[in-house]
Structure formats: C-alpha cells, structure tokens
Design a protein around this motif. Structure first.
Motif, PDB file in Angstrom:
ATOM      1  N   GLU A 352      23.605  39.522  31.042  1.00 21.38           N
ATOM      2  CA  GLU A 352      22.172  39.768  31.059  1.00 21.38           C
ATOM      3  C   GLU A 352      21.821  41.156  31.595  1.00 21.38           C
ATOM      4  O   GLU A 352      20.674  41.596  31.494  1.00 21.38           O
ATOM      5  CB  GLU A 352      21.451  38.684  31.877  1.00 21.38           C
ATOM      6  CG  GLU A 352      21.821  38.657  33.341  1.00 21.38           C
ATOM      7  CD  GLU A 352      23.109  37.907  33.623  1.00 21.38           C
ATOM      8  OE1 GLU A 352      23.890  37.666  32.679  1.00 21.38           O
ATOM      9  OE2 GLU A 352      23.339  37.578  34.793  1.00 21.38           O
ATOM     10  N   PHE A 353      22.813  41.848  32.173  1.00 16.89           N
ATOM     11  CA  PHE A 353      22.638  43.229  32.613  1.00 16.89           C
ATOM     12  C   PHE A 353      23.692  44.074  31.908  1.00 16.89           C
ATOM     13  O   PHE A 353      24.755  44.335  32.456  1.00 16.89           O
ATOM     14  CB  PHE A 353      22.776  43.347  34.136  1.00 16.89           C
ATOM     15  CG  PHE A 353      21.799  42.503  34.885  1.00 16.89           C
ATOM     16  CD1 PHE A 353      20.465  42.839  34.897  1.00 16.89           C
ATOM     17  CD2 PHE A 353      22.213  41.371  35.560  1.00 16.89           C
ATOM     18  CE1 PHE A 353      19.552  42.062  35.587  1.00 16.89           C
ATOM     19  CE2 PHE A 353      21.305  40.588  36.248  1.00 16.89           C
ATOM     20  CZ  PHE A 353      19.966  40.931  36.257  1.00 16.89           C
ATOM     21  N   PRO A 354      23.419  44.481  30.694  1.00 21.76           N
ATOM     22  CA  PRO A 354      24.453  45.118  29.862  1.00 21.76           C
ATOM     23  C   PRO A 354      25.037  46.361  30.513  1.00 21.76           C
ATOM     24  O   PRO A 354      24.354  47.106  31.216  1.00 21.76           O
ATOM     25  CB  PRO A 354      23.688  45.475  28.579  1.00 21.76           C
ATOM     26  CG  PRO A 354      22.510  44.572  28.561  1.00 21.76           C
ATOM     27  CD  PRO A 354      22.131  44.368  29.985  1.00 21.76           C
ATOM     28  N   GLY A 355      26.331  46.560  30.258  1.00 24.77           N
ATOM     29  CA  GLY A 355      26.974  47.788  30.695  1.00 24.77           C
ATOM     30  C   GLY A 355      28.247  47.588  31.480  1.00 24.77           C
ATOM     31  O   GLY A 355      29.180  48.385  31.365  1.00 24.77           O
ATOM     32  N   ALA A 356      28.321  46.551  32.290  1.00 26.79           N
ATOM     33  CA  ALA A 356      29.516  46.328  33.099  1.00 26.79           C
ATOM     34  C   ALA A 356      30.647  45.797  32.227  1.00 26.79           C
ATOM     35  O   ALA A 356      30.441  44.990  31.329  1.00 26.79           O
ATOM     36  CB  ALA A 356      29.223  45.338  34.223  1.00 26.79           C
ATOM     37  N   THR A 357      31.839  46.279  32.494  1.00 30.68           N
ATOM     38  CA  THR A 357      33.026  45.767  31.821  1.00 30.68           C
ATOM     39  C   THR A 357      34.073  45.461  32.871  1.00 30.68           C
ATOM     40  O   THR A 357      33.973  45.887  34.024  1.00 30.68           O
ATOM     41  CB  THR A 357      33.583  46.781  30.804  1.00 30.68           C
ATOM     42  OG1 THR A 357      33.894  48.001  31.494  1.00 30.68           O
ATOM     43  CG2 THR A 357      32.572  47.076  29.710  1.00 30.68           C
ATOM     44  N   GLY A 358      35.099  44.755  32.465  1.00 27.89           N
ATOM     45  CA  GLY A 358      36.162  44.407  33.384  1.00 27.89           C
ATOM     46  C   GLY A 358      36.939  43.222  32.878  1.00 27.89           C
ATOM     47  O   GLY A 358      36.816  42.829  31.706  1.00 27.89           O
ATOM     48  N   SER A 359      37.726  42.643  33.755  1.00 29.25           N
ATOM     49  CA  SER A 359      38.543  41.504  33.345  1.00 29.25           C
ATOM     50  C   SER A 359      39.112  40.826  34.579  1.00 29.25           C
ATOM     51  O   SER A 359      39.049  41.369  35.695  1.00 29.25           O
ATOM     52  CB  SER A 359      39.694  41.965  32.437  1.00 29.25           C
ATOM     53  OG  SER A 359      40.578  42.819  33.151  1.00 29.25           O
ATOM     54  N   PHE A 360      39.648  39.641  34.373  1.00 28.20           N
ATOM     55  CA  PHE A 360      40.418  38.972  35.418  1.00 28.20           C
ATOM     56  C   PHE A 360      41.626  38.332  34.750  1.00 28.20           C
ATOM     57  O   PHE A 360      41.490  37.643  33.746  1.00 28.20           O
ATOM     58  CB  PHE A 360      39.598  37.914  36.154  1.00 28.20           C
ATOM     59  CG  PHE A 360      40.355  37.279  37.297  1.00 28.20           C
ATOM     60  CD1 PHE A 360      41.061  36.100  37.102  1.00 28.20           C
ATOM     61  CD2 PHE A 360      40.385  37.875  38.546  1.00 28.20           C
ATOM     62  CE1 PHE A 360      41.782  35.528  38.150  1.00 28.20           C
ATOM     63  CE2 PHE A 360      41.092  37.307  39.595  1.00 28.20           C
ATOM     64  CZ  PHE A 360      41.792  36.132  39.394  1.00 28.20           C
ATOM     65  N   HIS A 361      42.791  38.591  35.305  1.00 25.63           N
ATOM     66  CA  HIS A 361      43.996  37.998  34.722  1.00 25.63           C
ATOM     67  C   HIS A 361      45.026  37.743  35.825  1.00 25.63           C
ATOM     68  O   HIS A 361      44.930  38.298  36.930  1.00 25.63           O
ATOM     69  CB  HIS A 361      44.588  38.903  33.642  1.00 25.63           C
ATOM     70  CG  HIS A 361      45.145  40.191  34.161  1.00 25.63           C
ATOM     71  ND1 HIS A 361      44.357  41.314  34.372  1.00 25.63           N
ATOM     72  CD2 HIS A 361      46.417  40.549  34.523  1.00 25.63           C
ATOM     73  CE1 HIS A 361      45.107  42.298  34.828  1.00 25.63           C
ATOM     74  NE2 HIS A 361      46.345  41.875  34.936  1.00 25.63           N
ATOM     75  N   ILE A 362      45.977  36.912  35.496  1.00 24.20           N
ATOM     76  CA  ILE A 362      47.085  36.611  36.399  1.00 24.20           C
ATOM     77  C   ILE A 362      48.268  37.482  36.001  1.00 24.20           C
ATOM     78  O   ILE A 362      48.706  37.457  34.852  1.00 24.20           O
ATOM     79  CB  ILE A 362      47.471  35.124  36.331  1.00 24.20           C
ATOM     80  CG1 ILE A 362      46.249  34.232  36.576  1.00 24.20           C
ATOM     81  CG2 ILE A 362      48.591  34.830  37.327  1.00 24.20           C
ATOM     82  CD1 ILE A 362      45.598  34.404  37.910  1.00 24.20           C
ATOM     83  N   ASP A 363      48.757  38.262  36.945  1.00 27.45           N
ATOM     84  CA  ASP A 363      49.902  39.136  36.704  1.00 27.45           C
ATOM     85  C   ASP A 363      51.141  38.493  37.318  1.00 27.45           C
ATOM     86  O   ASP A 363      51.254  38.385  38.546  1.00 27.45           O
ATOM     87  CB  ASP A 363      49.640  40.515  37.320  1.00 27.45           C
ATOM     88  CG  ASP A 363      50.706  41.536  36.953  1.00 27.45           C
ATOM     89  OD1 ASP A 363      51.781  41.131  36.455  1.00 27.45           O
ATOM     90  OD2 ASP A 363      50.469  42.745  37.167  1.00 27.45           O
ATOM     91  N   THR A 364      52.073  38.083  36.467  1.00 29.93           N
ATOM     92  CA  THR A 364      53.283  37.387  36.935  1.00 29.93           C
ATOM     93  C   THR A 364      54.476  38.325  37.073  1.00 29.93           C
ATOM     94  O   THR A 364      55.591  37.867  37.336  1.00 29.93           O
ATOM     95  CB  THR A 364      53.632  36.248  35.971  1.00 29.93           C
ATOM     96  OG1 THR A 364      53.826  36.796  34.651  1.00 29.93           O
ATOM     97  CG2 THR A 364      52.520  35.209  35.922  1.00 29.93           C
ATOM     98  N   VAL A 384      30.748  42.154  38.551  1.00 33.69           N
ATOM     99  CA  VAL A 384      31.764  41.347  37.881  1.00 33.69           C
ATOM    100  C   VAL A 384      32.346  40.417  38.933  1.00 33.69           C
ATOM    101  O   VAL A 384      32.363  40.742  40.126  1.00 33.69           O
ATOM    102  CB  VAL A 384      32.881  42.193  37.230  1.00 33.69           C
ATOM    103  CG1 VAL A 384      32.317  43.103  36.155  1.00 33.69           C
ATOM    104  CG2 VAL A 384      33.648  43.002  38.268  1.00 33.69           C
ATOM    105  N   ASP A 385      32.821  39.266  38.497  1.00 35.37           N
ATOM    106  CA  ASP A 385      33.411  38.352  39.462  1.00 35.37           C
ATOM    107  C   ASP A 385      34.299  37.341  38.752  1.00 35.37           C
ATOM    108  O   ASP A 385      34.380  37.317  37.517  1.00 35.37           O
ATOM    109  CB  ASP A 385      32.346  37.638  40.302  1.00 35.37           C
ATOM    110  CG  ASP A 385      31.360  36.829  39.491  1.00 35.37           C
ATOM    111  OD1 ASP A 385      30.320  36.461  40.051  1.00 35.37           O
ATOM    112  OD2 ASP A 385      31.617  36.557  38.304  1.00 35.37           O
ATOM    113  N   ALA A 386      34.980  36.538  39.537  1.00 30.44           N
ATOM    114  CA  ALA A 386      35.832  35.464  39.023  1.00 30.44           C
ATOM    115  C   ALA A 386      35.643  34.257  39.911  1.00 30.44           C
ATOM    116  O   ALA A 386      35.496  34.378  41.128  1.00 30.44           O
ATOM    117  CB  ALA A 386      37.297  35.892  39.000  1.00 30.44           C
ATOM    118  N   ILE A 387      35.657  33.093  39.285  1.00 32.28           N
ATOM    119  CA  ILE A 387      35.369  31.866  40.036  1.00 32.28           C
ATOM    120  C   ILE A 387      36.369  30.781  39.669  1.00 32.28           C
ATOM    121  O   ILE A 387      36.884  30.733  38.542  1.00 32.28           O
ATOM    122  CB  ILE A 387      33.939  31.373  39.750  1.00 32.28           C
ATOM    123  CG1 ILE A 387      33.600  30.172  40.618  1.00 32.28           C
ATOM    124  CG2 ILE A 387      33.756  31.043  38.287  1.00 32.28           C
ATOM    125  CD1 ILE A 387      32.128  29.809  40.585  1.00 32.28           C
TER     126      ILE A 387
END
Length: 647
Positions: A352-364, A384-387
C-alpha cells in the motif's frame, strides 16, 4: 493496511486480537433480543447513497476499550468501526472457540449505535503451521471457525470481511477464492441476513481482483472492499473506482448489483509535505469524495496513532538472524529451529506504500541456517518485515543473534494469547559482526497495548515478527485522528488532532443529509457538492489546489438569503448573504460548509447536535465545561478544547 503491516501497527497478529475468555466467561453468548437488536443487514446496510453519517467509520485495534474511549470515538459521529477477528487468538485449542472479548466490544459499541466490520483473518499455528489455509484440513477448520463466529453474533449487525489484503501477502488468487467461497456459503447458511464482503484489496490491483472474480467469489460477496491508499489527493480515486466497478459488473451474477466499499484508507502526517492540518483536510475530502462516488461505506485508517517504532538506519541493506532460543532460566537455553525451510515465514514489502523492495529467505549455506531479511527504500515505501506464527508455552527470555552491515535498531514484537502486543527496540551496534540480543520476557515489555494491557506476557506466545522500517520518521504510526497517549483524567482521553474535528464537523453539519449532485465548475480542481434532506439543502465546496491570492472565488447558485460558512474544523465561521446571482465564496483546500440561516437562526444540524457542536461565528468550537486553548495549524487558526481539566 497490509496484513503484515497491520501486525507492526497493531501488534503481531494485532493488538486487536481477542483475549481468550476466562473459564467463567466461556459460556454460550447471550442471544440478542430480536425485537430490539436484530438487524437485517443484507437488506438495508449498503444503500448506494447513504445518509450522513451512516456510511462512515474508522479502524480500531482493540477489543477492550479504555474508559472514555468509545465515548470520544462516538463524538466523531461515525457509525462503523473495523478491526480484526483473528483466528489464532479465538481458537487456541482445536474446535474450542472464545469470542467473549468481541461480545464485550460489540455490546459497548451498541450503546453508541456503532456497528462493527470484523475481519476474518490470519493463520492459526494449530493448522498448516499458521500459513494461509490451503490444505483441506486447514480450510475446513477456518470455514468452521468463521461460521461459528457468524452464528454466535447472528442478529448483532456485524459485517464479516474475508481476510485482509491477501494480494499484498502473496496469497494466490485461486487459493483465496476457494476459501472465500466456502466461508461465504457457510456464513450465509447460519445467517442468511449476514453481510459477507472482501477481499480487502491492497491498493487497486485489478488484475488480482479479476482472477478471484473469474473463480466465482462474487456469488458470495455482498460487496467488494478495496484499500485505495495513495499519497495523491483523495479526488484522484475516481478513475480507479470506475475501473473496479466495471470489473464487478462484468463478473457479477445476473440480476445482482454488488457495491464497492472503501474499506481502509488514510493519510499519515509524516509523509512528505503532509502534516496534521493537511490530514484533517484530506479526511473530510476523502469522505466527501467517496460520498460523491456513492460509496456506501468508507473506513478511515486510523482511530488513534500507534506506538513508537524503531527506524532502519539506511535506505537499503540486509539483516541476518540466527540462533533464536528461549531461556527457561538464566542459564539453560533451548534453541528454536525457526530458520529451516519448513517454517512458513512471510515477507511483506508494504504494497500500500509503493516503492519498498526486499526479501526474506532461509540461508542454509552457513554452519547454522540463518534468516536473511533484505530491504531497500531507495524507491520509497515504508517498511519491510517477516512474521512467523509460533507457540511458545513458557519462557523468561528470547535470545537471538543479529548481523548487519550497518547500525540498526532491531524491532521484536510478540503477541500473547490475550491479544496483547509487546514491543522491544534493541540496538545493533557491532557492524559486520554477530551480536547477541536478549528480549527479557519476565520483566515485561517497555511498550505494550491491547489484551490485558499490563506489559506482562500472557503465555503462550502466538506470533513473533522481525523487521526494519524506512529511515523516514515513524510514517506508519501517524494515521490516527487522535494521538497515541491515553489520558484517563482528561475530558478527551486522547489528544484530538485536526482530523478528529474535521470528522466531527462533517458528520454533525451534514447529519441526516445525503449527496445529491456536484455542481459543474469550469475549473475541474474545484468541487461544489449539494447535500439534501427533504427540501433542505446544504453545500460543501473546496479546491484540490491552493488558490493564488485574489483568485479561487466561485459563485454558488444559491437562493437569496443569509448563510453561515463553516470551515472544515467547525471554526473560523463567517456569515454571508446571497444575492440574485448567488453567493460568492473564496475556496480553500479545506472543505467549507454553507448552511442556510432561517428565521434568524441556523437550521438544526441533527436531533443530537446543535449550534454548540460546531461553534459560533466567534471562531470557537464549543464543548461543554471544557476550557480552551488556541493552536495554530499551518494556514488555519482554530480553537480546540484544552485537554486538561483545571482546578
């Protein structure tokens, strides 16, 4: 706001989560007296041209209102609230449902003739690891829970909304449609009069809507809800409404006209070039624009500002998290395997607030798996966040390790079973090195709200989130029409912002009136709206752009006579006289209300409101027995009530 964003703003899975009822309260809820309380909501709630203020509301984030809170909310004149009814907090054991907190809330609201929109949302750690329900077992459990909620509150005038911004949290359209259809069928079986709406669309994503429409959700939806967030003026929404309505008409079942609802929309006072004064103007203009477009229900986000948020220290970067553990005492620690592929972490970039980018991943590839949260605010956006939905039964601390390429303020939020949100802001300083951070659960949280509202964790912990905000200060927490801090001994228990008075002025001045027409102006930036109640008329006028000095005057085609001109805050009044050519009015970016004066006095605004509610031409906004203090907001001098009671 987006499902994940709401968790930042209102608590992980939100401070709006209902508290599990105590044993004494876990009895069947009372059936309302149908002769007094029953509401045939499908028949009468979504008229295309509602009378003010029947189609206006605000978002809230609590089930246990503080003393004086609903009284103050009701003073705005709104008739609806919207909040989450969260699956994970109302079904803490399989097949056992606890809605007592919502009963308390709805009962309190009914005293002020305010109705709820309850959002059926979020996962439950009991099913499919808390992810969006896609397996047959999880889907069946969600449908049964939703139907039980609808049956519990049958006849109480609740509008049920299916999920919150699923497109913003990457829920597949097909999966959403399948669940929504099943939920709608189940709700309408137990309560044929219930209003069932959705999908609470993030933004105006017509492509995602088209997919769920093709899958048949309009057979069950009684209205389509969208969130038209933008940093452009409210009047720019017109073309979006036209496009969405065309989609609805294309896929609606034969013989049905399905309304469009503005289910969540607001403006933050910390956006670029925004302040409290502009927010107040935009609240009035948003509501008026929606009324002009015959939107039957408009929900402003938000009721009050949210609590303090930490800030990311750069517009881009990454944060690694590792070794999240719980400590049952000062020595023993139990590592929680949160960073494994099987754990359904959810990333959100704040659609809803365009412009932010990013990601969340598990690095093994590390000796020990780590969770990697990346963020980039160079193009704008807010967070940005992860839940992750979890189920920690008991602990005195959470211990985890963090590494980043720059100094950070790490935010950890947890929600407990009572619906309370607990927040810690922890500094990360050891740049490029692993740093151990500890969240002390035994001593309580420095910031907390909702649920038991005491800062002490009521186990089990149901959710946790990790994230970083944009470096621009506190954008997310300033959507409210009142400030965050609660003042139990004051007349208004929250400090009102200009938006509070803008809402109050609109609902009281136009009480009982409905939108009739827009008067055509040569300048398309000018808006002159006519509202009617029987043979009576009132006018509202404003400009999208600030007129240059000496310009911006319009002549309203009004009958000859005397009129009161009231600004959008209910103050700075003037008396003007219309001649044979009409009434000349200097426009501003804040709406002005033009009210006829008859027999030497104003027309009554409503059965509940009189001249004192919006003030006299001396420029005061009167509230009985409340002293006054003068504030200046940008262009406008207004009189606001002094919040303190003096000795």
């Amino acid at each position: 706001m987006h499902v994940i964003q709401r968790m930042w703003m209102c608590g992980i899975a939100a401070s709006v989560w209902a508290a599990a009822a105590p044993a004494s309260a876990r009895q069947p809820l009372p059936v309302p007296n149908r002769a007094v309380k029953a509401v045939a909501v499908r028949a009468d709630s979504l008229v295309p041209n509602p009378t003010v203020p029947d189609g206006l509301g605000v978002n809230i984030h609590w089930t246990n209102p503080r003393p004086g809170e609903i009284r103050m909310l009701a003073a705005t004149g709104v008739r609806w609230i919207r909040m989450d009814c969260t699956w994970g907090a109302t079904e803490v054991k399989k097949g056992q449902y606890h809605f007592a907190a919502y009963l308390r809330l709805i009962t309190a609201l009914r005293r002020y003739h305010i109705r709820p929109v309850l959002i059926l949302d979020y996962g439950n750690s009991l099913y499919q690891h808390g992810a969006f329900p896609t397996t047959p077992a999880a889907r069946h459990a969600f449908v049964h829970w939703a139907a039980t909620a609808a049956k519990t509150f049958r006849g109480w005038g609740v509008m049920w909304e299916m999920w919150n911004e699923p497109n913003g949290s990457n829920v597949p359209a097909a999966a959403y449609a399948k669940l929504a259809i099943a939920v709608g069928q189940a709700i309408h079986r137990v309560d044929p009069h219930a209003l069932f709406v959705g999908p609470a669309l993030a933004g105006m994503d017509g492509g995602w809507l088209k997919q769920i429409f093709q899958d048949g959700v309009l057979k069950e939806f009684d209205a389509v809800t969208v969130h038209p967030y933008r940093q452009a003026p409210p009047e720019t929404v017109g073309k979006d409404y036209v496009n969405i309505r065309q989609l609805i008409a294309r896929y609606s079942p034969a013989g049905r006209t399905i309304p469009l609802i503005s289910g969540e929309w607001g403006y933050s006072t910390t956006w670029m070039q925004y302040d409290a004064n502009r927010q107040g103007k935009y609240l009035a203009r948003e509501f008026l624009t929606n009324l002009m477009h015959r939107i039957p229900l408009s929900i402003w986000y938000d009721w009050h500002n949210d609590g303090a948020f930490g800030l990311g220290q750069s517009d881009h970067g990454s944060i690694e998290f590792s070794h999240i553990a719980v400590s049952a005492n000062s020595a023993a620690k139990k590592n929680l395997k949160f960073f494994v592929k099987q754990r359904p972490w959810t990333f959100n970039n704040g659609a809803e607030f365009p412009g932010a980018t990013g990601s969340f991943h598990i690095d093994t590839h590390h000796p020990v798996p780590v969770g990697v949260l990346t963020y980039n605010f160079a193009g704008g956006g807010n967070y940005v966040d992860a839940i992750l939905n979890i189920g920690i039964k008991q602990a005195d601390a959470l211990v985890f390790r963090v590494k980043s390429g720059q100094r950070q303020r790490i935010l950890i939020r947890i929600a407990d079973r009572s619906g309370q949100t607990n927040q810690w802001v922890l500094p990360y300083r050891d740049v490029h090195h692993w740093q151990t951070l500890r969240v002390n659960l035994a001593h309580g949280a420095p910031e907390y709200w909702g649920g038991k509202n005491n800062g002490l964790v009521d186990f089990p912990i149901t959710s946790m989130a990790i994230g970083v905000n944009n470096a621009f200060p506190s954008q997310e927490r300033h959507f409210g029409i009142v400030k965050y801090k609660y003042h139990p001994h004051r007349h208004w228990v929250y400090t009102p912002k200009p938006a509070f008075f803008a809402c109050r002025t609109l609902t009281h001045t136009l009480h009982g009136f409905h939108f009739e027409k827009r008067i055509k102006e040569n300048n398309l930036n000018n808006f002159v709206l006519v509202f009617a109640r029987g043979e009576q008329q009132r006018w509202v006028a404003w400009s999208m752009v600030k007129p240059q000095p000496g310009r911006g005057a319009v002549v309203l085609p009004l009958p000859a006579g005397t009129y009161r001109v009231i600004n959008y805050l209910g103050a700075q009044c003037t008396t003007a006289r219309a001649g044979a050519a009409g009434l000349k009015l200097q426009l501003s970016t804040g709406p002005q209300y033009v009210v006829p004066v008859r027999a030497g006095r104003d027309e009554p605004m409503s059965p509940e409101a009189d001249q004192r509610a919006i003030g006299g031409c001396a420029g005061t906004l009167s509230v009985r027995q409340v002293p006054w203090i003068l504030f200046e907001y940008a262009e406008d001098w207004i009189c606001l009530p002094k919040i303190y009671r003096t000795a």
